[in-house]
Design an enzyme around this catalytic site. Structure first.
Site, PDB file in Angstrom:
ATOM      1  CE1 TYR A  62      -3.313  -3.069   0.581  1.00 17.07           C
ATOM      2  CE2 TYR A  62      -3.473  -2.285   2.790  1.00 17.07           C
ATOM      3  CZ  TYR A  62      -3.504  -3.227   1.805  1.00 17.07           C
ATOM      4  OH  TYR A  62      -4.866  -3.902   1.531  1.00 17.07           O
ATOM      5  CG  HIS A 104      -1.980  -8.762  -0.467  1.00 17.48           C
ATOM      6  ND1 HIS A 104      -1.091  -7.150  -0.116  1.00 17.48           N
ATOM      7  CD2 HIS A 104      -3.098  -8.195  -0.970  1.00 17.48           C
ATOM      8  CE1 HIS A 104      -2.072  -6.518  -0.213  1.00 17.48           C
ATOM      9  NE2 HIS A 104      -3.286  -7.053  -0.629  1.00 17.48           N
TER      10      HIS A 104
END
Length: 331
Positions: free
Chosen positions: A58, A138
């Site tokens: 992110y 992820h």
């Protein structure tokens, strides 16, 4: 700090509603500066959302993890930090294409066991902490057996760098295979009123005693009932459900849920979160917001009780709510 009700993700005790920090990196819901982002994070902590979800992917160069680390400084023992790996690849580490049914089409990840410790050590430095409470790949790497990636995380757990294993965006079969190698505390999966969780995945999680961390529990903001248009710098403009004609149709179809929320004295977003909490005793939604008032509003949903009659009424309304447009976002 205001105490929230708690839940368990495997053996990990955490708050019933957490905070998804992805919204605090530039380029997601438009631009944002670090001061505003830190105010949001600290507001979440002060309101009792001590489960903070981030990722090495992110923002550029671990930007989001850095924000989380700054926000929890001096109060680390109050907080559960969950982060994910596989996107932020060092130079020379190739990405493996992973197809997704989001706007992006495919993503590049690398969850080879030989890189996992390096990922974790980088995240620990960026977060400014000595342990990660919940650590996820992820996305599963299509070139690596899930057992191998999990085995690498299990070594980190043995060494005290990670406390609990998580998985993100996996199938029921992958969850079962991973859990056979090392107990999985939680699976992160997209789940909301307009995106049902995979039924087989939920059944497997129940059977194994695995929690579910629900990302995008407010449907990228749609379920707050406030999205009428999308700004030019908002990534949702690429999502078909938010295209102009689809957005209007979806708002019209969502209207009966707005009426239910009003009857209960809840905001639409609170209803969406409370409904989700009533679907599984080990689900923890992680809504994200940049506004302290909205953060407090979201977290208040942890205390909302829905009767069987209300849940039946919601189920009837949802049965008629078929969203226009496909796909949502990356979590």
């Amino acid at each position: 700090m205001t105490a929230l009700p708690t839940r368990t993700l495997g053996d990990l005790k955490t708050t019933a509603i957490g905070y998804g920090a992805m919204v605090l990196s530039p380029g997601v819901y438009g631009e944002i500066d670090d001061d505003r982002a830190l105010t949001a994070l600290r507001s979440a902590l002060d309101e009792g959302a001590t489960h903070i979800d981030t990722s090495d992917g992110y923002g550029a160069d671990g930007h989001n993890e850095s924000l989380v680390g700054r926000a929890v400084r001096g109060r680390r023992d109050e907080v559960t930090i969950a982060t994910k790996f596989g996107f932020r690849r060092p130079e020379g580490v190739e990405g493996h294409a992973f197809p997704v049914n989001y706007t992006y089409g495919e993503l590049a990840v690398n969850a080879e066991p030989r890189h996992v410790r390096r990922y974790a050590e980088t995240s620990l430095r960026t977060l400014g902490t000595d342990r990660i409470d919940l650590y996820y790949p992820h996305f599963p790497d299509p070139t690596v057996p899930i057992e191998d990636t999990v085995g690498a995380v299990a070594e980190l757990i043995s060494d005290g760098l990670v406390r609990h294993l998580g998985l993100s965006n996996v199938t029921a079969e992958q969850l079962a295979r991973a859990h056979a190698v090392h107990p999985v505390a939680a699976v992160q999966a997209q789940w909301s009123m307009w995106t049902p969780v995979d039924a087989e995945l939920l059944a497997t999680a129940r059977e194994l005693g695995v929690g579910i961390v629900a990302w995008s529990p407010l449907g990228s903001g749609f379920l707050t009932g406030t999205v009428q248009d999308i700004a030019a710098d908002d990534f949702r403009r690429f999502i078909p459900r938010y295209h102009e004609g689809n957005l209007q149709a979806n708002n019209d179809r969502y209207a009966p849920l707005l009426a239910i929320a009003a009857d209960l004295g809840l905001t639409p977003g609170q209803l969406a979160l409370a409904w989700l909490l009533h679907q599984y005793e080990h689900v923890v939604p992680i809504p994200g917001s940049r506004t302290p008032a909205h953060i407090a509003e979201n977290l208040a949903a942890a205390r909302a009780e829905l009767t069987p009659a209300t849940l039946a009424r919601i189920a009837e309304a949802l049965a008629a709510f078929a969203p226009e447009g496909t796909g949502t976002l990356l979590g």
